[in-house]
Design a protein around this motif. Structure first.
Motif, PDB file in Angstrom:
ATOM      1  N   ARG A 103      37.071  24.309 -33.131  1.00 55.97           N
ATOM      2  CA  ARG A 103      37.136  25.648 -33.760  1.00 55.97           C
ATOM      3  C   ARG A 103      35.726  26.022 -32.686  1.00 55.97           C
ATOM      4  NH1 ARG A 103      41.319  26.061 -36.011  1.00 55.97           N
ATOM      5  NH2 ARG A 103      41.999  24.487 -37.881  1.00 55.97           N
ATOM      6  N   GLY A 104      35.409  27.342 -32.989  1.00 54.10           N
ATOM      7  CA  GLY A 104      34.059  28.228 -32.575  1.00 54.10           C
ATOM      8  C   GLY A 104      33.302  28.008 -33.156  1.00 54.10           C
ATOM      9  N   GLY A 105      33.365  27.588 -34.129  1.00 48.32           N
ATOM     10  CA  GLY A 105      31.971  26.703 -35.222  1.00 48.32           C
ATOM     11  C   GLY A 105      31.312  25.337 -34.365  1.00 48.32           C
ATOM     12  N   ASP A 106      32.223  24.795 -33.688  1.00 47.75           N
ATOM     13  CA  ASP A 106      31.859  23.556 -33.397  1.00 47.75           C
ATOM     14  C   ASP A 106      31.244  23.906 -32.162  1.00 47.75           C
ATOM     15  OD1 ASP A 106      33.757  22.229 -35.060  1.00 47.75           O
ATOM     16  OD2 ASP A 106      35.426  22.630 -33.576  1.00 47.75           O
ATOM     17  N   LEU A 107      30.480  24.889 -31.419  1.00 50.11           N
ATOM     18  CA  LEU A 107      30.428  25.517 -30.067  1.00 50.11           C
ATOM     19  C   LEU A 107      28.184  25.507 -30.753  1.00 50.11           C
ATOM     20  CD1 LEU A 107      32.075  28.455 -29.173  1.00 50.11           C
ATOM     21  CD2 LEU A 107      31.384  26.305 -27.899  1.00 50.11           C
ATOM     22  N   VAL A 108      28.420  25.677 -32.712  1.00 50.35           N
ATOM     23  CA  VAL A 108      27.053  25.819 -32.669  1.00 50.35           C
ATOM     24  C   VAL A 108      26.169  24.693 -32.679  1.00 50.35           C
ATOM     25  CG1 VAL A 108      25.588  25.946 -34.848  1.00 50.35           C
ATOM     26  CG2 VAL A 108      27.133  26.962 -34.191  1.00 50.35           C
ATOM     27  N   GLY A 109      24.991  24.377 -31.362  1.00 49.56           N
ATOM     28  CA  GLY A 109      24.305  23.520 -31.010  1.00 49.56           C
ATOM     29  C   GLY A 109      24.522  22.779 -30.193  1.00 49.56           C
ATOM     30  N   THR A 110      25.279  23.368 -28.556  1.00 50.75           N
ATOM     31  CA  THR A 110      25.626  22.887 -27.650  1.00 50.75           C
ATOM     32  C   THR A 110      25.172  24.228 -26.397  1.00 50.75           C
ATOM     33  OG1 THR A 110      27.795  24.978 -27.459  1.00 50.75           O
ATOM     34  CG2 THR A 110      27.736  22.549 -27.924  1.00 50.75           C
ATOM     35  N   PRO A 144      15.347  39.776 -24.105  1.00 50.96           N
ATOM     36  CA  PRO A 144      16.565  39.838 -22.775  1.00 50.96           C
ATOM     37  C   PRO A 144      16.417  38.046 -22.327  1.00 50.96           C
ATOM     38  CG  PRO A 144      14.545  40.518 -22.578  1.00 50.96           C
ATOM     39  CD  PRO A 144      14.273  40.503 -24.099  1.00 50.96           C
ATOM     40  N   VAL A 145      17.782  38.088 -21.699  1.00 50.09           N
ATOM     41  CA  VAL A 145      17.746  36.676 -21.218  1.00 50.09           C
ATOM     42  C   VAL A 145      19.115  36.847 -19.730  1.00 50.09           C
ATOM     43  CG1 VAL A 145      18.826  35.033 -20.865  1.00 50.09           C
ATOM     44  CG2 VAL A 145      18.224  35.542 -23.263  1.00 50.09           C
ATOM     45  N   VAL A 146      17.888  36.518 -19.147  1.00 50.60           N
ATOM     46  CA  VAL A 146      18.334  36.991 -17.257  1.00 50.60           C
ATOM     47  C   VAL A 146      20.007  36.023 -16.934  1.00 50.60           C
ATOM     48  CG1 VAL A 146      16.679  38.112 -15.926  1.00 50.60           C
ATOM     49  CG2 VAL A 146      16.978  35.514 -15.705  1.00 50.60           C
ATOM     50  N   ARG A 147      20.698  36.223 -16.601  1.00 51.64           N
ATOM     51  CA  ARG A 147      21.619  34.954 -15.350  1.00 51.64           C
ATOM     52  C   ARG A 147      21.420  34.356 -14.887  1.00 51.64           C
ATOM     53  NH1 ARG A 147      25.074  35.126 -10.815  1.00 51.64           N
ATOM     54  NH2 ARG A 147      27.221  34.967 -11.508  1.00 51.64           N
ATOM     55  N   GLY A 148      21.680  33.093 -15.331  1.00 49.41           N
ATOM     56  CA  GLY A 148      21.992  32.416 -14.829  1.00 49.41           C
ATOM     57  C   GLY A 148      20.733  31.227 -15.588  1.00 49.41           C
ATOM     58  N   THR A 149      20.240  31.858 -16.545  1.00 50.60           N
ATOM     59  CA  THR A 149      19.561  31.021 -17.378  1.00 50.60           C
ATOM     60  C   THR A 149      20.503  30.159 -18.626  1.00 50.60           C
ATOM     61  OG1 THR A 149      18.100  32.659 -17.522  1.00 50.60           O
ATOM     62  CG2 THR A 149      17.773  31.028 -20.090  1.00 50.60           C
ATOM     63  N   GLU A 150      19.763  28.790 -18.733  1.00 53.98           N
ATOM     64  CA  GLU A 150      20.676  28.140 -19.807  1.00 53.98           C
ATOM     65  C   GLU A 150      19.491  28.207 -21.213  1.00 53.98           C
ATOM     66  OE1 GLU A 150      20.746  23.154 -20.488  1.00 53.98           O
ATOM     67  OE2 GLU A 150      19.676  23.962 -19.429  1.00 53.98           O
ATOM     68  N   ILE A 151      20.784  27.994 -21.746  1.00 53.70           N
ATOM     69  CA  ILE A 151      20.833  28.678 -23.302  1.00 53.70           C
ATOM     70  C   ILE A 151      21.591  27.547 -24.747  1.00 53.70           C
ATOM     71  CG2 ILE A 151      20.935  31.356 -22.990  1.00 53.70           C
ATOM     72  CD1 ILE A 151      23.887  29.720 -23.996  1.00 53.70           C
ATOM     73  N   TRP A 152      20.976  27.927 -25.765  1.00 58.15           N
ATOM     74  CA  TRP A 152      21.258  26.799 -26.766  1.00 58.15           C
ATOM     75  C   TRP A 152      22.025  27.892 -27.607  1.00 58.15           C
ATOM     76  CZ3 TRP A 152      20.864  21.884 -26.954  1.00 58.15           C
ATOM     77  CH2 TRP A 152      21.155  21.484 -28.202  1.00 58.15           C
ATOM     78  N   VAL A 153      23.057  27.246 -28.526  1.00 59.39           N
ATOM     79  CA  VAL A 153      23.964  28.072 -29.137  1.00 59.39           C
ATOM     80  C   VAL A 153      23.006  28.464 -30.870  1.00 59.39           C
ATOM     81  CG1 VAL A 153      25.723  28.921 -30.046  1.00 59.39           C
ATOM     82  CG2 VAL A 153      26.370  28.686 -27.770  1.00 59.39           C
ATOM     83  N   ALA A 163      24.891  33.743 -31.175  1.00 59.20           N
ATOM     84  CA  ALA A 163      23.926  34.030 -31.190  1.00 59.20           C
ATOM     85  C   ALA A 163      23.281  33.151 -30.335  1.00 59.20           C
ATOM     86  CB  ALA A 163      23.730  33.952 -32.322  1.00 59.20           C
ATOM     87  N   VAL A 164      22.031  33.460 -29.643  1.00 57.28           N
ATOM     88  CA  VAL A 164      21.960  32.604 -28.217  1.00 57.28           C
ATOM     89  C   VAL A 164      20.513  32.379 -28.115  1.00 57.28           C
ATOM     90  CG1 VAL A 164      23.827  32.166 -27.267  1.00 57.28           C
ATOM     91  CG2 VAL A 164      22.665  33.174 -26.759  1.00 57.28           C
TER      92      VAL A 164
END
Length: 169
Positions: A103-110, A144-153, A163-164
């Motif tokens: 599920r989409g909720g499984d993405l939280v924390g990835t 703002p976040v630029v392309r190539g940046t590592e993010i956290w959900v 939301a990241v």
């Protein structure tokens, strides 16, 4: 002998049809029997019984001097054993469940990677992994976040957006 061989062949044909029309007989009898036999009257079980009745009877009739009555009794016994084994095997297969659907909720924390820049309080796109598969989501971030940046959900906003926050190292 021809009768028994005909039953055996009919059982094999019924088994082949059960691969195509699986569950039809159970579906037709579901309201009548209300799960009384729980799979005992499925097409594979009936096909196994009929096949072994026919082939078992033919073997007994052809290899011994016994008459058709003894061959029928032996065929019924072989058919009952085959039907029971088919039923137990199908129950074992039905219990073999796979893991739950992601599920989409499984993405939280990835973590993931920004593929389209995210403006402040606007939407961009991120690439995430859901069940090992790359999936692109719309993403919102307060900064703002630029392309190539590592993010956290941090949260799931909808089925297609998250939301990241940027990962700080």
């Amino acid at each position: 002998m021809t009768f028994f061989l005909g039953l055996g062949i009919a059982g094999i044909v019924l088994l082949a049809l059960s691969l195509i029309f699986g569950g039809v007989l159970e579906g037709m009898l579901d309201g009548v029997l209300d799960g009384l036999f729980d799979g005992l009257l499925s097409l594979p079980v009936i096909a196994g019984f009929i096949s072994m009745l026919g082939f078992g009877g033919a073997i007994v009739l052809g290899t011994t001097g016994a008459g058709p009555f003894v061959a029928t009794v032996a065929g019924v016994a072989a058919g009952v054993v085959a039907a029971w084994l088919t039923w137990k095997f199908s129950q074992a297969l039905m219990r073999d469940q796979t893991s739950s659907t992601p599920r989409g909720g499984d993405l939280v924390g990835t973590s993931g990677m920004v593929v389209t820049p995210i403006p402040a309080d606007g939407y961009g796109e991120v690439m995430l992994r859901l069940a090992g598969q790359p999936v692109k989501y719309a993403a919102k971030c307060p900064t703002p976040v630029v392309r190539g940046t590592e993010i956290w959900v941090e949260a799931e906003l909808s089925t297609t957006s998250v939301a990241v926050r940027p990962v700080e190292r």
